[in-house]
Design an enzyme around this catalytic site. Sequence first.
Site, PDB file in Angstrom:
ATOM      1  N   ASP A  67       0.576  -0.807   0.217  1.00 42.57           N
ATOM      2  CA  ASP A  67      -0.095   0.111   0.134  1.00 42.57           C
ATOM      3  C   ASP A  67       0.766   1.141  -0.061  1.00 42.57           C
ATOM      4  O   ASP A  67      -0.063   2.156  -0.370  1.00 42.57           O
ATOM      5  CB  ASP A  67      -0.607   0.292   0.796  1.00 42.57           C
ATOM      6  CG  ASP A  67      -1.909   1.232   1.032  1.00 42.57           C
ATOM      7  OD1 ASP A  67      -2.332   1.482   0.254  1.00 42.57           O
ATOM      8  OD2 ASP A  67      -1.819   1.662   2.206  1.00 42.57           O
ATOM      9  N   ASP A  70       2.973   1.772  -3.731  1.00 38.27           N
ATOM     10  CA  ASP A  70       1.973   2.007  -4.654  1.00 38.27           C
ATOM     11  C   ASP A  70       2.204   3.380  -4.997  1.00 38.27           C
ATOM     12  O   ASP A  70       2.442   4.453  -6.138  1.00 38.27           O
ATOM     13  CB  ASP A  70       0.846   1.939  -4.440  1.00 38.27           C
ATOM     14  CG  ASP A  70      -0.547   2.205  -3.437  1.00 38.27           C
ATOM     15  OD1 ASP A  70       0.007   2.889  -2.745  1.00 38.27           O
ATOM     16  OD2 ASP A  70      -1.168   1.641  -3.765  1.00 38.27           O
ATOM     17  N   ASP A  88      -7.101   3.339  -5.156  1.00 38.71           N
ATOM     18  CA  ASP A  88      -5.928   3.435  -3.564  1.00 38.71           C
ATOM     19  C   ASP A  88      -7.185   3.432  -2.400  1.00 38.71           C
ATOM     20  O   ASP A  88      -7.101   2.456  -2.132  1.00 38.71           O
ATOM     21  CB  ASP A  88      -5.003   3.995  -4.171  1.00 38.71           C
ATOM     22  CG  ASP A  88      -4.301   4.132  -2.625  1.00 38.71           C
ATOM     23  OD1 ASP A  88      -4.086   2.532  -2.465  1.00 38.71           O
ATOM     24  OD2 ASP A  88      -3.612   5.208  -1.753  1.00 38.71           O
ATOM     25  N   ASP A  92      -8.332   0.704  -0.161  1.00 40.99           N
ATOM     26  CA  ASP A  92      -8.020   0.682   0.554  1.00 40.99           C
ATOM     27  C   ASP A  92      -9.199   0.186   1.797  1.00 40.99           C
ATOM     28  O   ASP A  92      -9.536  -0.346   2.896  1.00 40.99           O
ATOM     29  CB  ASP A  92      -7.739   1.623   1.525  1.00 40.99           C
ATOM     30  CG  ASP A  92      -6.304   2.342   1.226  1.00 40.99           C
ATOM     31  OD1 ASP A  92      -5.414   1.471   0.611  1.00 40.99           O
ATOM     32  OD2 ASP A  92      -5.944   3.764   1.292  1.00 40.99           O
TER      33      ASP A  92
END
Length: 190
Positions: A67, A70, A88, A92
């Site tokens: 995470d 990226d 993203d 998440d």
Amino acid sequence: MLNNLRETLRPTLEKIGKGFASTGLSPNFWTVIGLAFALISAIVYGIGIEYGLILGGVLLLVSGFFDMVDGQVARVTGKTSKKGSYLDSMFDKISEVAIFLGILIGGYAEPYLVLLAITLSLLVSYARAKSDAINIKLQGIGIGERAERLLVISIVGIIGFMDIAVVIVVIIAGITLIQRMIVTAKNIDE
């Protein structure tokens, strides 16, 4: 809180970003990899296998690493985009809900506490999104942002106290929600 360390860690994070960018794979690829590790972690928590807390926690830490990767790859390559930011953010939330669902199904904490933890966690994210929409920035505001919450789940879970980890998440997410509401309310121009 961890967001506030980014400036200190910037040189290291840039090296990591450059290393992963050298593969030629897009930032969105690494976002999907992070989601995949989170979903596998959730499954491990959910099936309740022996050493599941350890394996699930390690997989969750790996997910958190990707995470971070990226975003670093996007910055290093200059490929930041609204689409990537959106994916993203959505991934998440999907991963966070999946993790708590795995904890619930695995029976590692009281159902009402898991429900409260995920509700408060999503409200923390919603508070930031709503504040961003009115041009009030909340990144770094609060003691329990997503990274802190997932670190608590993974590390406290690894040492065998997932029920306590969920309680800690409830507390820090609740405090963070209140902190964000106060900061936003103080900064709204009527």
